[in-house]
Design a protein around this motif. Structure first.
Motif, short mmCIF file in Angstrom:
data_model
loop_
_atom_site.label_atom_id
_atom_site.label_comp_id
_atom_site.label_asym_id
_atom_site.label_seq_id
_atom_site.Cartn_x
_atom_site.Cartn_y
_atom_site.Cartn_z
N GLY A 293 24.16 54.46 34.95
CA GLY A 293 24.52 53.07 35.18
C GLY A 293 24.64 52.69 36.63
O GLY A 293 25.53 51.91 37.01
N VAL A 294 23.73 53.18 37.49
CA VAL A 294 23.86 52.87 38.91
C VAL A 294 23.61 51.39 39.20
O VAL A 294 24.01 50.89 40.25
CB VAL A 294 22.92 53.76 39.76
CG1 VAL A 294 23.36 55.21 39.69
CG2 VAL A 294 21.47 53.60 39.34
N ASP A 295 22.96 50.68 38.28
CA ASP A 295 22.76 49.24 38.49
C ASP A 295 24.05 48.46 38.26
O ASP A 295 24.11 47.27 38.58
CB ASP A 295 21.65 48.70 37.59
CG ASP A 295 21.87 49.03 36.12
OD1 ASP A 295 22.50 50.05 35.82
OD2 ASP A 295 21.40 48.26 35.26
N ALA A 296 25.08 49.09 37.70
CA ALA A 296 26.36 48.43 37.47
C ALA A 296 27.39 48.78 38.53
O ALA A 296 28.53 48.32 38.45
CB ALA A 296 26.91 48.81 36.09
N LEU A 297 27.02 49.57 39.52
CA LEU A 297 27.97 49.98 40.54
C LEU A 297 28.25 48.84 41.52
O LEU A 297 27.34 48.10 41.89
CB LEU A 297 27.43 51.18 41.34
CG LEU A 297 27.45 52.55 40.66
CD1 LEU A 297 26.81 53.57 41.58
CD2 LEU A 297 28.88 52.97 40.33
N PRO A 298 29.50 48.68 41.97
CA PRO A 298 29.77 47.77 43.07
C PRO A 298 28.94 48.17 44.29
O PRO A 298 28.68 49.37 44.50
CB PRO A 298 31.26 47.95 43.33
CG PRO A 298 31.81 48.54 42.07
CD PRO A 298 30.71 49.37 41.49
N THR A 321 19.74 62.94 39.14
CA THR A 321 18.87 61.98 38.45
C THR A 321 19.72 60.74 38.16
O THR A 321 20.91 60.86 37.90
CB THR A 321 18.32 62.58 37.15
OG1 THR A 321 17.52 63.72 37.46
CG2 THR A 321 17.46 61.57 36.38
N LEU A 322 19.12 59.57 38.20
CA LEU A 322 19.84 58.32 38.00
C LEU A 322 19.43 57.66 36.69
O LEU A 322 18.31 57.89 36.21
CB LEU A 322 19.58 57.35 39.15
CG LEU A 322 19.68 57.91 40.58
CD1 LEU A 322 19.30 56.84 41.59
CD2 LEU A 322 21.08 58.42 40.85
N THR A 323 20.31 56.85 36.13
CA THR A 323 19.92 56.00 35.00
C THR A 323 20.36 54.58 35.29
O THR A 323 21.32 54.35 36.02
CB THR A 323 20.52 56.45 33.65
OG1 THR A 323 21.87 55.98 33.54
CG2 THR A 323 20.46 57.96 33.47
N ALA A 324 19.63 53.62 34.71
CA ALA A 324 19.95 52.20 34.93
C ALA A 324 19.36 51.39 33.79
O ALA A 324 18.29 51.73 33.26
CB ALA A 324 19.38 51.71 36.26
N GLU A 325 20.06 50.34 33.40
CA GLU A 325 19.48 49.42 32.41
C GLU A 325 18.37 48.60 33.05
O GLU A 325 17.32 48.39 32.45
CB GLU A 325 20.57 48.50 31.85
CG GLU A 325 21.57 49.22 30.97
CD GLU A 325 22.66 48.31 30.44
OE1 GLU A 325 22.44 47.06 30.45
OE2 GLU A 325 23.72 48.80 30.04
#
Length: 472
Positions: A293-298, A321-325
């Motif tokens: 959820g790195v797209d939800a990080l401040p 490794t990263l995940t993001a919506e």
């Protein structure tokens, strides 16, 4: 920086100033983007506007402008009874249709609240642009109570010399009331739990056992190949689609003995403790961290995370490794580190995966043909996570799962959000229609409705029960 007057700047504001400078925001003139259009049809707009109207009635004689913005910082509505401050705000374009996101207007209350997903107060010379030094802005983000997605913000703006002690508290209360009103008028589902920043080890026995479809295998093979080449991979997809599972499986394929950790995003106020908890693991041998959820990080947390990741010695495969919506929503500093984006298709595009996944989640329980047809016919907006929850709940009710054991949501095709009363009514109709030997006539009798009424309700809720027509 172009500020000539000394001013004490907290760390969050200093980071915002630095971003504003990188974005190329003019320090002496406000130049926000204008779209000219406002989306007034959303539940967020409806509820937020209602909350602000009530607050405006209370503050009618105060020089405070109440605003609702979307997630991109575009002002959707503005309420204020003071003509002087309204004219002043018009001169700096803090008005409906203009975007006050950081990259457009520099450091300001609503822009910082959206960037950091945290309540923010910016006063006088703390603004990046000197054109805003005459104001104090307090803003709080509004998150979707069901999904946790950032919807926008509530912003209160007044003169900088005015009392501001309670301004931020009022903004937070208005944001909370907006989310609560959305929950009350939504589908009646439980609110999404607040993010807690969990970090846990991913064990191989948690990965799905069944052989899944070509679409899943293609995504898995793409991720494996990129990881093996040392690329930094972002696994993207809708909520519940299996991003962490696919990332884990790909890492296991490349490094079978690797220790895999999963770090889930925290609440904004917990970001520092969250980073301190697991970033020391990045330098350890045979260890990978899947950062979800790195797209939800401040933005402030994303910048600290990017610095920590950049300090890790280069290795093949990369130790994270990263995940993001939504890959497009990843903060720039993290997006620049990513080399490859692998998308996991939604479950509705992988209908062949429903049966093997359902049988895996059911354990020792079996399905009747009608129950399996119902599972396969449903669109699964919550993806694999929703399928898992539905099947496991049904498996606690019966060793042989029939249609009557499945959640009512499986039998509806509509996407419209239901009120609490509508959801209760729909569930009762489905319960009666899935009983052994059920018919529309029997369901109508049990519910105290006429057959004509229940037919209308079936059509209204788009109820579909396999093996039974709407006229059966």
């Amino acid at each position: 920086m172009a500020h000539e007057r000394p001013v004490a700047v907290p760390a969050r504001l200093r980071a915002s100033w630095q971003r504003s400078e990188r974005y190329g925001v003019p320090p002496d003139e406000v130049q926000p983007v204008f779209t000219g259009t406002v989306d007034e049809g959303s539940l967020f707009y409806e509820c937020g506007s209602e909350v602000l109207r009530g607050l405006h009635a209370t503050l009618a004689n105060e020089p405070v402008s109440l605003m609702l913005t979307d997630s991109e910082g575009f002002v959707l509505s503005r309420l204020c009874g003071d003509s002087t401050i309204l004219r002043s705000l018009d001169r700096v374009h803090l008005a409906p249709g203009f975007s006050y996101a950081e990259r457009n207007a520099g450091t300001n209350g609503l822009g910082l609240a959206l960037a950091d997903r945290a309540p923010s107060l910016v006063s006088a010379e703390q603004h990046y642009c000197s054109g805003l030094w005459g104001y104090t802005c307090a803003a709080a983000p509004v998150l979707d109570p069901a999904t946790g997605a950032l919807l926008g913000s509530v912003n209160l703006t007044t003169w900088s010399q005015s009392s501001k002690e309670l301004l931020l508290a009022v903004a937070q209360a208005a944001a909370g009331n907006t989310a609560a009103l959305m929950m009350a008028r939504g589908s009646g589902h439980a609110a999404r739990p607040a993010p807690r920043g969990e970090v846990f080890r991913v064990y191989s026995d948690r990965l799905p056992e069944p052989r899944l479809s070509g679409a899943w295998q293609d995504a898995l093979a793409e991720a494996e190949g990129a990881i093996a080449r040392g690329r930094v991979v972002v696994v993207s997809g809708e909520p519940g689609v299996g991003k962490t599972v696919l990332a884990s499986a790909a890492r296991r394929a490349v490094r079978p003995r690797e220790r895999v950790l999963n770090a889930r995003p925290p609440a904004p106020q917990d970001a520092d403790a969250w980073l301190a908890l697991w970033t020391p693991e990045l330098g350890k041998p045979d260890t990978c961290v899947i950062i979800s959820g790195v797209d939800a990080l401040p933005v402030s947390a994303a910048e600290e995370l990017a610095a920590a990741l950049s300090a890790v010695p280069a290795a093949v495969p990369a130790p994270f490794t990263l995940t993001a919506e939504d890959p497009a929503a990843i903060p720039d500093v993290l997006g620049e580190l990513a080399d490859t984006v692998v998308e996991v298709p939604a479950l509705r595009y992988r209908p062949d995966d429903v049966e093997p996944l359902a049988r895996s989640f059911a354990g020792r329980s079996r399905f009747t043909p009608a129950a399996m047809r119902a599972l396969q016919a449903y669109q699964w907006p919550g993806n694999v996570r929703q399928l898992r929850d539905v099947v496991r709940q049904a498996a606690t009710r019966a060793d042989v799962i029939d249609t009557r054991h499945l959640a009512p949501e499986v039998f509806t095709g509509g996407t419209r959000r239901l009120t609490r009363m509508e959801a209760v009514e729909r569930d009762e109709i489905v319960r009666c229609l899935t009983q052994p030997g059920a018919s529309v006539a029997k369901a109508a009798s049990l519910l105290g409705m006429s057959r004509a009424t229940i037919y209308r309700k079936i059509a209204h809720y788009d109820i579909k029960v396999p093996g039974r027509s709407r006229h059966g």
